[in-house]
Enzyme design. Sequence first.
Site, short mmCIF file in Angstrom:
data_model
loop_
_atom_site.label_atom_id
_atom_site.label_comp_id
_atom_site.label_asym_id
_atom_site.label_seq_id
_atom_site.Cartn_x
_atom_site.Cartn_y
_atom_site.Cartn_z
N GLY A 123 0.80 -1.21 0.00
CA GLY A 123 0.00 0.00 0.00
C GLY A 123 0.84 1.26 0.00
N GLY B 194 -7.63 -3.75 -0.04
CA GLY B 194 -7.95 -2.86 -1.15
C GLY B 194 -6.98 -3.01 -2.31
N GLY B 195 -5.75 -3.44 -2.00
CA GLY B 195 -4.74 -3.68 -3.03
C GLY B 195 -4.63 -5.14 -3.43
CE LYS C 235 -3.36 -5.45 6.18
NZ LYS C 235 -2.81 -4.29 5.42
CD GLU D 288 -2.11 -6.42 2.64
OE1 GLU D 288 -1.72 -5.48 1.91
OE2 GLU D 288 -3.28 -6.53 3.02
CB ALA E 50 -5.57 -0.59 7.80
CG ASP E 51 -8.14 -1.01 2.43
OD1 ASP E 51 -7.41 -0.26 1.78
OD2 ASP E 51 -8.18 -2.25 2.27
#
Length: 278
Positions: free
Chosen positions: A42, A115-116, A113, A122, A102-103
């Site tokens: 991220g 989003g990527g 988490k 992770e 974190a998102d």
Amino acid sequence: MATSTTVEEQARLVESSKRLAAFQAVKDYLLPEYTRIGIGSGSTVVYVVEAIAGLGSAVTSKMAFYPTGSQSEELIEAAGLNLQSISKLPAGQQLDVAFDGADEVDDDLNLIKGGGACLWQEKIVAASAKQFVCVADFRKLSPRLGTAWKKGIPIEVLPMAAPRVLDELLRMGAQKPRIRPGLPGKAGAIVTDNGMWIIDAPFAPLLLPKDIETGSALVTGMWTVDALADALIKIPGVAEIGLFYGKNGLQVASGAQKPVAAYFGLADGTVEVKTPPS
């Protein structure tokens, strides 16, 4: 033109806040005697690696760095740091510390988490660390997961199981879950480093134990973080979920998913550090 300038200023502010949080987290949690460090994925982790590289080779040459995916692998190599694979971590050994973003982060330091699309690696790296430290900017802090992050909980699934998983998510109350598209880079679904697909499943904001205890959670169909996470991971075809929940490294000796601390760069140029509630 004023709007453009405002947007540019906001972007600079966000980047500055990420950098502040990353440098403070590294200063507080990367001890010189540490030898095994997890590096997440991220935009915030870019500054974590910058802070670590800035310590100089006299410190970092004794350290090995374990990435959560191809992005963090490239960051580690570009910084001239010693790249290792989590699959090569000796049996019975743990990472000294892992840093990741974190998102969204709630009041109890549960995380969304993924989003990527690197959530599986992770979670493996976070759970392999004695201490997991979250680094984020002020936009990521919410009272309840699902308050600000409306894209949904990322769920990594076996492609052949995706239709059935979507059906099950709808029965559980997910609001328009969908397979994450690979566009604009590619047609079809996004494919993770593990050859899986990602489903994003929005739910109503997730409750905390204190909501139940105080009697404020009297809304039918709402899930607590732990109950939803436990239900999601049991769906056949689900490989991993983007809820990081349960225990932290201060509560258990190994396998913790939650951070021992979360660093948030604030808009006023300061850093807020949140630790688990007592």
